[in-house]
Scaffold this motif. Structure first.
Motif, mmCIF file in Angstrom:
data_model
loop_
_atom_site.group_PDB
_atom_site.id
_atom_site.type_symbol
_atom_site.label_atom_id
_atom_site.label_comp_id
_atom_site.label_asym_id
_atom_site.label_seq_id
_atom_site.Cartn_x
_atom_site.Cartn_y
_atom_site.Cartn_z
ATOM 1 N N LEU A 246 41.089 34.540 28.936
ATOM 2 C CA LEU A 246 42.159 35.321 29.537
ATOM 3 C C LEU A 246 42.351 34.901 30.988
ATOM 4 N N ALA A 247 43.591 34.791 31.411
ATOM 5 C CA ALA A 247 43.859 34.624 32.833
ATOM 6 C C ALA A 247 43.545 35.937 33.533
ATOM 7 N N GLN A 248 42.785 35.872 34.613
ATOM 8 C CA GLN A 248 42.376 37.108 35.284
ATOM 9 C C GLN A 248 43.558 37.829 35.928
ATOM 10 N N SER A 249 44.646 37.125 36.138
ATOM 11 C CA SER A 249 45.853 37.784 36.650
ATOM 12 C C SER A 249 46.396 38.808 35.670
ATOM 13 N N ALA A 250 45.987 38.723 34.402
ATOM 14 C CA ALA A 250 46.479 39.650 33.374
ATOM 15 C C ALA A 250 45.822 41.021 33.466
ATOM 16 N N TYR A 251 44.720 41.143 34.250
ATOM 17 C CA TYR A 251 44.063 42.451 34.283
ATOM 18 C C TYR A 251 43.419 42.818 35.613
ATOM 19 N N LEU A 252 43.411 41.904 36.590
ATOM 20 C CA LEU A 252 42.836 42.210 37.896
ATOM 21 C C LEU A 252 43.931 42.527 38.912
ATOM 22 N N GLU A 253 43.552 43.316 39.930
ATOM 23 C CA GLU A 253 44.481 43.585 41.024
ATOM 24 C C GLU A 253 44.773 42.304 41.798
ATOM 25 N N THR A 254 43.713 41.532 42.032
ATOM 26 C CA THR A 254 43.838 40.255 42.713
ATOM 27 C C THR A 254 42.725 39.341 42.240
ATOM 28 N N GLU A 255 43.003 38.049 42.171
ATOM 29 C CA GLU A 255 42.012 37.090 41.687
ATOM 30 C C GLU A 255 41.141 36.589 42.846
ATOM 31 N N ASP A 256 40.649 37.519 43.602
ATOM 32 C CA ASP A 256 39.765 37.217 44.725
ATOM 33 C C ASP A 256 38.895 38.437 44.955
ATOM 34 N N ILE B 288 34.805 41.655 31.731
ATOM 35 C CA ILE B 288 35.214 41.362 30.366
ATOM 36 C C ILE B 288 34.468 42.235 29.350
ATOM 37 N N HIS B 289 33.205 42.534 29.583
ATOM 38 C CA HIS B 289 32.461 43.387 28.647
ATOM 39 C C HIS B 289 33.060 44.786 28.595
ATOM 40 N N GLN B 290 33.596 45.254 29.709
ATOM 41 C CA GLN B 290 34.249 46.564 29.721
ATOM 42 C C GLN B 290 35.633 46.493 29.093
ATOM 43 N N LEU B 291 36.299 45.383 29.287
ATOM 44 C CA LEU B 291 37.645 45.215 28.730
ATOM 45 C C LEU B 291 37.625 45.280 27.201
ATOM 46 N N PRO C 224 37.448 41.793 45.986
ATOM 47 C CA PRO C 224 36.282 42.142 45.157
ATOM 48 C C PRO C 224 36.536 42.110 43.650
ATOM 49 N N PHE C 225 37.629 41.474 43.204
ATOM 50 C CA PHE C 225 37.902 41.300 41.779
ATOM 51 C C PHE C 225 37.947 42.641 41.037
ATOM 52 N N GLU C 226 38.702 43.578 41.571
ATOM 53 C CA GLU C 226 38.824 44.899 40.949
ATOM 54 C C GLU C 226 39.881 44.879 39.847
ATOM 55 N N VAL C 227 39.669 45.724 38.839
ATOM 56 C CA VAL C 227 40.641 45.808 37.745
ATOM 57 C C VAL C 227 41.886 46.560 38.197
ATOM 58 N N ASP C 228 42.991 46.240 37.549
ATOM 59 C CA ASP C 228 44.255 46.938 37.757
ATOM 60 C C ASP C 228 44.431 47.904 36.591
ATOM 61 N N ALA C 229 44.434 49.180 36.870
ATOM 62 C CA ALA C 229 44.451 50.204 35.816
ATOM 63 C C ALA C 229 45.681 50.080 34.929
ATOM 64 N N GLU C 230 46.837 49.788 35.504
ATOM 65 C CA GLU C 230 48.059 49.677 34.704
ATOM 66 C C GLU C 230 48.004 48.455 33.797
ATOM 67 N N LYS C 231 47.505 47.341 34.319
ATOM 68 C CA LYS C 231 47.388 46.134 33.497
ATOM 69 C C LYS C 231 46.400 46.361 32.348
ATOM 70 N N ILE C 232 45.293 47.021 32.646
ATOM 71 C CA ILE C 232 44.287 47.298 31.619
ATOM 72 C C ILE C 232 44.866 48.179 30.520
ATOM 73 N N ALA C 233 45.655 49.156 30.912
ATOM 74 C CA ALA C 233 46.247 50.070 29.937
ATOM 75 C C ALA C 233 47.176 49.340 28.975
ATOM 76 N N THR C 234 47.768 48.245 29.422
ATOM 77 C CA THR C 234 48.605 47.418 28.550
ATOM 78 C C THR C 234 47.774 46.429 27.752
#
Length: 271
Positions: free
Chosen positions: A220-230, A46-49, A232-242
């Motif tokens: 924020l729901a983590q599904s809005a910006y993570l690849e998967t909600e488990d 979240i601090h990076q977001l 290693p909880f990595e960000v999804d680049a396309e979701k972040i860009a939106t």
């Protein structure tokens, strides 16, 4: 490691980040079980977001993990949501009600953690709010959070993408809540105001709109910006860009509403 990290800015906006830290001192880590050491209930990335979205924003971030002590809980231990399932000042379980401790802290240890971690974070947050309020005459605390979108132990169904909390409209001017709600609606994504998460202790403690300090929580729901909600909880680049431009608009609209709310009411001419 310092329990709190501060980036000072000169705008009225203070970003609070109580749950993004992953530091667990070694003596506390040794008391966590294998599940606890996964730190599953972090507000991941979240601090990076939010970083760099608004020029001049101040950021106050707890570096310690919420399993050490939860900086968004009442230090007295009083529940934020009486009658509802929730975790406490020092959580005993994950959000899935799985135990996290081999050796849970006793009352004396909890009190020590309040002094060592919880109190410094809130001293810093209070000081930064006072500082920017002295500059502008008002301050806006935006408390940044995220959580998995499906957690049956805490709530039914699937959480909306944007969860706005103002404790029933008491922690900020009505214009600010409306601006946030409208900006979220404009994204076309799901949102709710004062739903399951209506603002934690931070929002309720500092939000005093009559005194020029407005507080609003965004979960924020983590599904809005993570690849998967488990893991290693990595960000999804396309979701972040939106999502990042959407968050920038939300913050910008909140600040504009706060500035308008701070303007003195026009004086009617005397007849």
């Amino acid at each position: 490691m310092d329990p709190v990290q501060i980036v000072q800015g000169d705008s009225p906006l203070v970003l609070g980040l109580p749950h993004t830290g992953t530091w667990v001192p070694e003596d506390i880590k040794a008391c966590l079980n294998d599940e606890g050491q996964l730190l599953r209930d972090t507000d991941w990335h979240i601090h990076q977001l939010y970083g760099g979205l608004i020029d001049g924003a101040t950021m106050v971030r707890a570096s310690f993990h919420r399993y050490v002590i939860d900086a968004n809980r009442d230090p007295s231990g009083q529940s934020l949501y009486p009658g509802q399932t929730t975790t406490g000042l020092v959580p005993e379980t994950t959000f899935d009600n799985v135990p996290i401790w081999d050796e849970a802290p006793d009352a004396a240890e909890v009190a020590r953690r309040v002094t060592a971690f919880h109190a410094p974070y809130h001293a810093a947050l209070e000081a930064e709010l006072a500082r920017v309020k002295a500059i502008h005459g008002y301050a806006v605390l935006y408390d940044c959070h995220s959580i998995r979108s499906v957690i049956p132990w805490l709530f039914e169904g699937t959480l909306p993408d944007f969860n706005i909390g103002t404790d029933g409209g008491t922690t900020c001017a009505a214009e600010i809540e409306a601006a946030c709600r409208e900006a979220c609606a404009a994204t076309g994504q799901s949102h709710v105001v004062n739903g399951r998460f209506r603002g934690g202790w931070t929002t309720r403690h500092y939000g005093r709109p009559g005194r020029g300090i407005h507080a609003i929580q965004m979960e924020l729901a983590q599904s809005a910006y993570l690849e998967t909600e488990d893991l290693p909880f990595e960000v999804d680049a396309e979701k972040i860009a939106t999502l990042r431009p959407q968050l920038k608009t939300i913050l910008t609209d909140i600040l504009q509403a706060a500035e308008a709310a701070a303007r003195p009411a026009p004086q009617l001419p005397r007849l």
